[in-house]
Design a protein around this motif. Structure first.
Motif, PDB file in Angstrom:
ATOM      1  N   LEU B 117       0.827  -1.210   0.000  1.00 34.19           N
ATOM      2  CA  LEU B 117       0.000   0.000   0.000  1.00 34.19           C
ATOM      3  C   LEU B 117       0.861   1.260   0.000  1.00 34.19           C
ATOM      4  N   PHE B 124      -6.134   0.496  -7.102  1.00 32.99           N
ATOM      5  CA  PHE B 124      -6.816  -0.274  -6.097  1.00 32.99           C
ATOM      6  C   PHE B 124      -6.478   0.201  -4.670  1.00 32.99           C
ATOM      7  N   SER B 125      -5.342   0.909  -4.511  1.00 32.20           N
ATOM      8  CA  SER B 125      -4.910   1.190  -3.137  1.00 32.20           C
ATOM      9  C   SER B 125      -5.728   2.295  -2.462  1.00 32.20           C
ATOM     10  N   ARG B 126      -6.167   3.294  -3.220  1.00 35.89           N
ATOM     11  CA  ARG B 126      -6.938   4.358  -2.566  1.00 35.89           C
ATOM     12  C   ARG B 126      -8.283   3.875  -2.036  1.00 35.89           C
ATOM     13  N   TYR B 128      -8.992   0.885  -1.224  1.00 41.24           N
ATOM     14  CA  TYR B 128      -8.684  -0.038  -0.130  1.00 41.24           C
ATOM     15  C   TYR B 128      -8.441   0.730   1.164  1.00 41.24           C
ATOM     16  N   LEU B 130      -9.413   3.762   1.874  1.00 36.05           N
ATOM     17  CA  LEU B 130     -10.644   4.408   2.333  1.00 36.05           C
ATOM     18  C   LEU B 130     -11.525   3.420   3.087  1.00 36.05           C
TER      19      LEU B 130
END
Lengths: 294, 300
Positions: B117, B124-126, B128, B130
């Motif tokens: 991350l 996909f990381s943002r 995730y 949130l």
């Protein structure tokens, strides 16, 4: 340098995300699972006695809740508890303590800080027990009132919701105090000093300078306090068990009582789901406040 | 008070009156403000300290009751009465087993999850993160009834491991969130140095990043442990047999029958049960002050 960072394309790009798997699995299994299960049970009439008889009842549990006087009572008590102890109590007292600490001497500041934080670090159940003795009919509060020749009361019986609210203030103020101490120390002294030179009095400085400058901290703190207060169970359980009658039965205690003492798992879970929805709503507001930091 | 003479001597000099007077008056006001602030804080501290005093006094008092009163003849009898296998050692061991293993699980999972991350870019990381931040705020209390139901179905009810798994998960979102932020603070330059020396991502995580995150990692670990140690509702719901109960729940065996509570012993036990978290908090409160800078790692 970035040559080393992205070694290969294709399959490896996905494999390198593998370390995220254990955390995700735990979260899905023990947090996502129960939430999904919660939605499902809330729509059935499941009882503790046997799973075979559980059948789908749609929104009946919710309809029932809104016609149930005990549920309405729990909602009102939860609102009173949250308003008194979190929004008015912890928040205001925390801000007042932080502001006073800026002006006070070092020794007094340290002593107060240690005492208030100590109340916060103690385990919830110990705090509940200590305040039970404090508010008890033969407890310390009445001893002090007797000494001052004021009428004493059986606090846990006459005003149980007030007693648990004060207990929550006692336990939770330190968090607000820490948040606001940090926020206040970030206000540059030039700003307050120039307002002072311009002739603003203390109240004007608080209202027009200090509060607007720490509004983000106020928002965050209110949100976290409210969420924490909504889910207080141990403190109330240790002090009153929701009683006498149901006069200090906030939603978490009501939920527990319905699901286990009355064996109505379906109904208790429907109440839990409502609590979860309120929590989720607050979380969304919190996310919006925190947006810049992700 | 000490400034009044100064103010008096300043007054006769008329020409520079404003300039000279302004200073002493402001100082007295500041001194007055400080006095008022001190008094107000001491009043609050006095109100807050009363229940804590009860805890200390009652634990040393052979016939303690519900009121705060200094023990007539201080004694350690209460402590020796509760320091038995059944009352103290077994519950404390259970607490340690549950919270220790849960903390370990949380920290390992959080460190692993924080690495991609923090280091890789992806659509996909943002979302995730949130979601993670969203779950940190969810009231865990509200899902305990369905968790109980679920644990009955999958046979994890009344097991120390099941309770540890759930506690670890409940603390995980917060740990991931903090860990990711700490990891962002570790300069990638240091890691790249390790890569050029042929280290894998796992080696760079364990040998470079984790040691550099030392202070932050300690704080998150201790914080998680404190939260779990004090948690009452989770073990209260998920554990049933008396010999498996941790200290947070077993304390109710003193408390259950109102009539015959030995208050002194209860206070002594509460003190024993609270000591680990108080000590741990003192440890991290010092760390929070001093150790959060990583600038020492990169000399350029």
């Amino acid at each position: 340098m970035s040559v080393a960072k992205v070694p290969a394309a294709g399959g490896r790009r996905y494999w390198r995300w593998l370390p995220i798997a254990p955390a995700t699995a735990l979260l899905l299994l023990f947090l996502g699972g129960p939430i999904a299960y919660c939605v499902w049970i809330a729509l059935t009439d499941m009882q503790l006695t046997g799973q075979e008889s559980a059948s789908f009842v749609g929104l009946d549990n919710f309809r029932r809740a809104f016609q149930d006087d005990a549920f309405i009572n729990a909602v009102v008590l939860t609102l009173v508890f949250t308003l008194l102890s979190s929004i008015i109590g912890q928040n205001t007292l925390g801000l007042a303590l932080a502001a006073l600490m800026q002006r006070a001497g070092k020794t007094v500041r340290t002593v107060t800080g240690v005492v208030v934080i100590c109340a916060w670090v103690l385990p919830e159940i110990v705090a509940g027990f200590l305040l039970y003795t404090f508010f008890h009919r033969q407890g310390t509060l009445n001893a002090v009132l007797d000494w001052l020749h004021l009428p004493s009361q059986n606090w846990l019986f006459t005003l149980p919701i007030l007693a648990v609210s004060f207990a929550n203030i006692w336990r939770g103020t330190a968090f607000s105090m820490l948040v606001y101490s940090a926020a206040l120390s970030e206000i540059p002294t030039e700003v307050t000093e120039s307002a002072q030179v311009d002739g603003a009095n203390a109240r004007q400085r608080l209202w027009f300078i200090t509060l607007p400058m720490i509004r983000r901290s106020i928002g965050t703190n209110l949100m976290l306090n409210t969420l924490q207060t909504l889910s207080v169970f141990g403190l109330i359980w240790a002090m009153t068990r929701g009683g006498p009658g149901n006069r200090s039965q906030t939603l978490p205690v009501f939920m527990y009582d319905q699901a286990f003492d009355k064996a109505l798992i379906g109904y208790g879970t429907a109440v839990a789901l409502l609590l979860l929805l309120v929590g989720a709503l607050f979380s969304v507001i919190y996310l919006r406040l925190m947006r810049e930091e992700v | 008070m000490a400034h009044t003479p100064a103010a008096r001597t300043a007054r006769p000099v008329r020409s520079t009156r404003r300039a000279r007077r302004a200073r002493p008056v402001r100082l007295t006001r500041r001194a007055r403000q400080r006095l008022a602030a001190n008094l107000a804080l001491l009043a609050v501290a006095a109100a807050f300290v009363v229940p804590l005093l009860w805890l200390v006094f009652a634990s040393l008092d052979a016939d303690a009751d519900l009121r705060v009163s200094p023990p007539a003849s201080p004694t350690l009898d209460n402590f020796s009465a509760v320091l038995t296998d059944e009352i103290t050692f077994t519950p404390m061991r259970n607490s340690l087993l549950i919270c220790g293993s849960a903390t370990l699980m949380t920290m390992v999972c959080a460190a692993l999850a924080a690495y991609p991350l923090s280091r890789y870019r992806s659509r996909f990381s943002r979302p995730y993160l949130l979601t993670i931040l969203f779950t940190t705020c969810l009231p865990i209390t509200a899902i305990m009834v369905p968790v109980y139901g679920l644990f009955v179905q999958i046979n994890l009810i009344d097991t120390l491991s099941g309770t540890a798994f759930f506690l670890a998960t409940s603390q995980l979102p917060f740990a991931v969130w903090l860990m990711k932020n700490f990891m962002d603070g570790v300069p990638v330059v240091l890691e790249e140095a390790a890569w050029t020396d042929g280290a894998s991502w796992f080696q760079s995580l364990t040998r470079v990043i984790v040691p550099l995150m030392g202070p932050g990692l300690t704080v998150v670990t201790i914080y998680s442990f404190i939260m779990m140690w004090g948690n009452f509702f989770v073990p209260f719901m998920l554990l049933l047999s008396p010999e498996q109960l941790p200290a947070s729940v077993s304390i109710f065996t003193f408390f259950g029958n109102y009539g015959s509570v030995a208050f002194g012993e209860l206070a002594a036990f509460s003190l024993l049960y609270s000591t680990p978290v108080l000590v741990l908090y003192i440890l991290i409160s010092r760390r929070i002050g001093g150790g959060f800078t990583l600038s020492g790692g990169v000399k350029g």
